[in-house]
Design a protein around this motif. Structure first.
Motif, PDB file in Angstrom:
ATOM      1  N   PRO A 114       0.790  -1.239   0.000  1.00 13.94           N
ATOM      2  CA  PRO A 114       0.000   0.000   0.000  1.00 13.94           C
ATOM      3  C   PRO A 114       0.825   1.294   0.000  1.00 13.94           C
ATOM      4  O   PRO A 114       0.392   2.291  -0.581  1.00 13.94           O
ATOM      5  N   ALA A 115       1.985   1.300   0.601  1.00 19.53           N
ATOM      6  CA  ALA A 115       2.777   2.535   0.642  1.00 19.53           C
ATOM      7  C   ALA A 115       3.262   2.954  -0.745  1.00 19.53           C
ATOM      8  O   ALA A 115       3.620   4.114  -0.949  1.00 19.53           O
ATOM      9  N   TYR A 116       3.253   2.035  -1.708  1.00 19.90           N
ATOM     10  CA  TYR A 116       3.668   2.353  -3.077  1.00 19.90           C
ATOM     11  C   TYR A 116       2.510   2.850  -3.949  1.00 19.90           C
ATOM     12  O   TYR A 116       2.693   3.063  -5.138  1.00 19.90           O
ATOM     13  N   ARG A 117       1.317   3.023  -3.382  1.00 19.45           N
ATOM     14  CA  ARG A 117       0.129   3.282  -4.185  1.00 19.45           C
ATOM     15  C   ARG A 117       0.196   4.556  -5.015  1.00 19.45           C
ATOM     16  O   ARG A 117      -0.567   4.723  -5.952  1.00 19.45           O
ATOM     17  N   TRP A 118       1.101   5.454  -4.703  1.00 22.21           N
ATOM     18  CA  TRP A 118       1.217   6.707  -5.466  1.00 22.21           C
ATOM     19  C   TRP A 118       2.261   6.597  -6.573  1.00 22.21           C
ATOM     20  O   TRP A 118       2.508   7.555  -7.299  1.00 22.21           O
ATOM     21  N   SER A 119       2.870   5.431  -6.712  1.00 20.20           N
ATOM     22  CA  SER A 119       3.871   5.193  -7.756  1.00 20.20           C
ATOM     23  C   SER A 119       3.308   4.245  -8.806  1.00 20.20           C
ATOM     24  O   SER A 119       2.558   3.333  -8.490  1.00 20.20           O
ATOM     25  N   VAL A 120       3.696   4.469 -10.053  1.00 20.65           N
ATOM     26  CA  VAL A 120       3.219   3.661 -11.161  1.00 20.65           C
ATOM     27  C   VAL A 120       4.413   3.277 -12.030  1.00 20.65           C
ATOM     28  O   VAL A 120       5.332   4.078 -12.212  1.00 20.65           O
ATOM     29  N   GLU A 121       4.412   2.051 -12.524  1.00 21.66           N
ATOM     30  CA  GLU A 121       5.462   1.594 -13.434  1.00 21.66           C
ATOM     31  C   GLU A 121       4.950   1.699 -14.864  1.00 21.66           C
ATOM     32  O   GLU A 121       3.803   1.369 -15.141  1.00 21.66           O
ATOM     33  N   ASP A 122       5.809   2.169 -15.758  1.00 22.48           N
ATOM     34  CA  ASP A 122       5.415   2.260 -17.157  1.00 22.48           C
ATOM     35  C   ASP A 122       5.924   1.059 -17.939  1.00 22.48           C
ATOM     36  O   ASP A 122       6.952   0.477 -17.601  1.00 22.48           O
ATOM     37  N   SER A 123       5.180   0.700 -18.982  1.00 24.58           N
ATOM     38  CA  SER A 123       5.594  -0.332 -19.931  1.00 24.58           C
ATOM     39  C   SER A 123       5.265   0.175 -21.332  1.00 24.58           C
ATOM     40  O   SER A 123       4.158   0.655 -21.572  1.00 24.58           O
ATOM     41  N   VAL A 124       6.225   0.088 -22.241  1.00 28.49           N
ATOM     42  CA  VAL A 124       6.047   0.530 -23.619  1.00 28.49           C
ATOM     43  C   VAL A 124       6.638  -0.530 -24.538  1.00 28.49           C
ATOM     44  O   VAL A 124       7.792  -0.933 -24.354  1.00 28.49           O
ATOM     45  N   TYR A 125       5.865  -0.971 -25.520  1.00 30.39           N
ATOM     46  CA  TYR A 125       6.319  -1.970 -26.484  1.00 30.39           C
ATOM     47  C   TYR A 125       5.925  -1.520 -27.882  1.00 30.39           C
ATOM     48  O   TYR A 125       4.810  -1.023 -28.091  1.00 30.39           O
TER      49      TYR A 125
ATOM     50  N   ARG B 271       2.207  10.409 -23.445  1.00 32.54           N
ATOM     51  CA  ARG B 271       0.762  10.349 -23.206  1.00 32.54           C
ATOM     52  C   ARG B 271       0.470   9.569 -21.937  1.00 32.54           C
ATOM     53  O   ARG B 271      -0.412   9.947 -21.150  1.00 32.54           O
ATOM     54  N   LEU B 272       1.206   8.489 -21.698  1.00 29.45           N
ATOM     55  CA  LEU B 272       1.032   7.717 -20.474  1.00 29.45           C
ATOM     56  C   LEU B 272       1.352   8.565 -19.245  1.00 29.45           C
ATOM     57  O   LEU B 272       0.636   8.520 -18.242  1.00 29.45           O
ATOM     58  N   VAL B 273       2.401   9.364 -19.329  1.00 31.74           N
ATOM     59  CA  VAL B 273       2.744  10.288 -18.237  1.00 31.74           C
ATOM     60  C   VAL B 273       1.574  11.221 -17.966  1.00 31.74           C
ATOM     61  O   VAL B 273       1.192  11.446 -16.804  1.00 31.74           O
ATOM     62  N   GLU B 274       0.996  11.795 -19.014  1.00 29.64           N
ATOM     63  CA  GLU B 274      -0.150  12.699 -18.843  1.00 29.64           C
ATOM     64  C   GLU B 274      -1.309  11.994 -18.147  1.00 29.64           C
ATOM     65  O   GLU B 274      -1.905  12.542 -17.209  1.00 29.64           O
ATOM     66  N   LEU B 275      -1.648  10.820 -18.614  1.00 29.80           N
ATOM     67  CA  LEU B 275      -2.780  10.087 -18.051  1.00 29.80           C
ATOM     68  C   LEU B 275      -2.544   9.714 -16.589  1.00 29.80           C
ATOM     69  O   LEU B 275      -3.452   9.844 -15.756  1.00 29.80           O
ATOM     70  N   CYS B 276      -1.350   9.256 -16.265  1.00 28.49           N
ATOM     71  CA  CYS B 276      -1.046   8.879 -14.881  1.00 28.49           C
ATOM     72  C   CYS B 276      -1.021  10.099 -13.965  1.00 28.49           C
ATOM     73  O   CYS B 276      -1.420  10.014 -12.803  1.00 28.49           O
ATOM     74  N   THR B 277      -0.575  11.225 -14.493  1.00 28.08           N
ATOM     75  CA  THR B 277      -0.603  12.469 -13.712  1.00 28.08           C
ATOM     76  C   THR B 277      -2.043  12.860 -13.419  1.00 28.08           C
ATOM     77  O   THR B 277      -2.386  13.216 -12.282  1.00 28.08           O
ATOM     78  N   GLU B 278      -2.902  12.794 -14.442  1.00 29.76           N
ATOM     79  CA  GLU B 278      -4.318  13.118 -14.260  1.00 29.76           C
ATOM     80  C   GLU B 278      -4.977  12.215 -13.225  1.00 29.76           C
ATOM     81  O   GLU B 278      -5.888  12.641 -12.518  1.00 29.76           O
ATOM     82  N   LEU B 279      -4.525  10.966 -13.130  1.00 30.87           N
ATOM     83  CA  LEU B 279      -5.091  10.025 -12.164  1.00 30.87           C
ATOM     84  C   LEU B 279      -4.591  10.256 -10.738  1.00 30.87           C
ATOM     85  O   LEU B 279      -5.083   9.631  -9.805  1.00 30.87           O
ATOM     86  N   GLY B 280      -3.595  11.109 -10.588  1.00 26.15           N
ATOM     87  CA  GLY B 280      -3.110  11.434  -9.251  1.00 26.15           C
ATOM     88  C   GLY B 280      -1.850  10.726  -8.814  1.00 26.15           C
ATOM     89  O   GLY B 280      -1.414  10.886  -7.666  1.00 26.15           O
ATOM     90  N   PHE B 281      -1.248   9.937  -9.686  1.00 30.80           N
ATOM     91  CA  PHE B 281       0.010   9.302  -9.312  1.00 30.80           C
ATOM     92  C   PHE B 281       1.085  10.363  -9.145  1.00 30.80           C
ATOM     93  O   PHE B 281       1.044  11.418  -9.786  1.00 30.80           O
ATOM     94  N   ARG B 282       2.062  10.102  -8.286  1.00 30.38           N
ATOM     95  CA  ARG B 282       3.097  11.090  -7.979  1.00 30.38           C
ATOM     96  C   ARG B 282       4.473  10.727  -8.507  1.00 30.38           C
ATOM     97  O   ARG B 282       5.330  11.585  -8.621  1.00 30.38           O
TER      98      ARG B 282
END
Length: 187
Positions: free
Chosen positions: A79-90, A107-118
């Motif tokens: 749970p402490a990692y909930r504000w972090s997101v890993e990206d995958s691009v293929y 675009r993935l950065v934009e979307l994850c920022t909009e979702l509140g990830f830090r």
């Protein structure tokens, strides 16, 4: 033709996504999987990522042919990692070197920022995987370090490169604990 569009992925895209991923598994170090997963497994993974509220996007050419895809997922499940997101691009091999990977990542950065990830974490298979390292650098990621000889594929040891990008306010403010990004992370 260099024209392409980026849009949200759908379940109908999964067969083409699976084909791109199969090539990556069999010929590259972007993933440490050794055997391409069957279509049913790729569908289950797609449903898990999107069902947990993470973005999943594709790039397609003007004829609707999939050129590549990107998605966010849990960096770690604690749970402490909930504000972090890993990206995958293929990318499909023919789409490499055309700026599509960078466009998907941005675009993935934009979307994850909009979702509140830090924080976004890039976990790159192979310190010699310069195209992936370069697109992360161009997107503003900084190098965190290298986990040496952490994977073994194609009869050789492979380093794992870690990169990080602050999203939104990053660590400059505390997150709103009532508005967790994603749905898996609400527990």
């Amino acid at each position: 033709m260099n024209a392409y569009t980026i849009r949200a992925a759908t379940l109908a895209d999964v067969p083409a996504i699976a084909a791109v991923y199969e090539h990556a598994v069999l010929h590259g170090t972007a993933t440490y999987e050794l055997v391409p997963p069957p279509l049913a497994e790729m569908e289950a993974r797609f449903r898990a990522v999107t069902g947990d509220g993470y973005p999943y996007i594709v790039a397609e050419d003007g004829e609707g042919r999939l050129l590549g895809y990107a998605y966010g997922s849990a960096f770690r499940t604690r749970p402490a990692y909930r504000w972090s997101v890993e990206d995958s691009v293929y990318l499909e091999p023919a789409a490499q070197g055309r700026g599509i990977g960078l466009a998907l990542l941005l675009r993935l950065v934009e979307l994850c920022t909009e979702l509140g990830f830090r924080q976004m974490i890039g976990v790159i298979g192979g310190s010699d995987h310069q195209p992936s390292i370069r697109i992360h650098e161009k997107a503003g990621f900084r190098h965190l370090g290298i986990m040496e000889a952490s994977g073994f594929k194609f009869g050789r040891w492979i380093d794992t490169v870690l990169m990080q990008l602050p999203l939104g306010e990053g660590r400059s403010t505390l997150p709103d604990e009532t508005a967790y990004p994603g749905t898996l992370l609400k527990g």
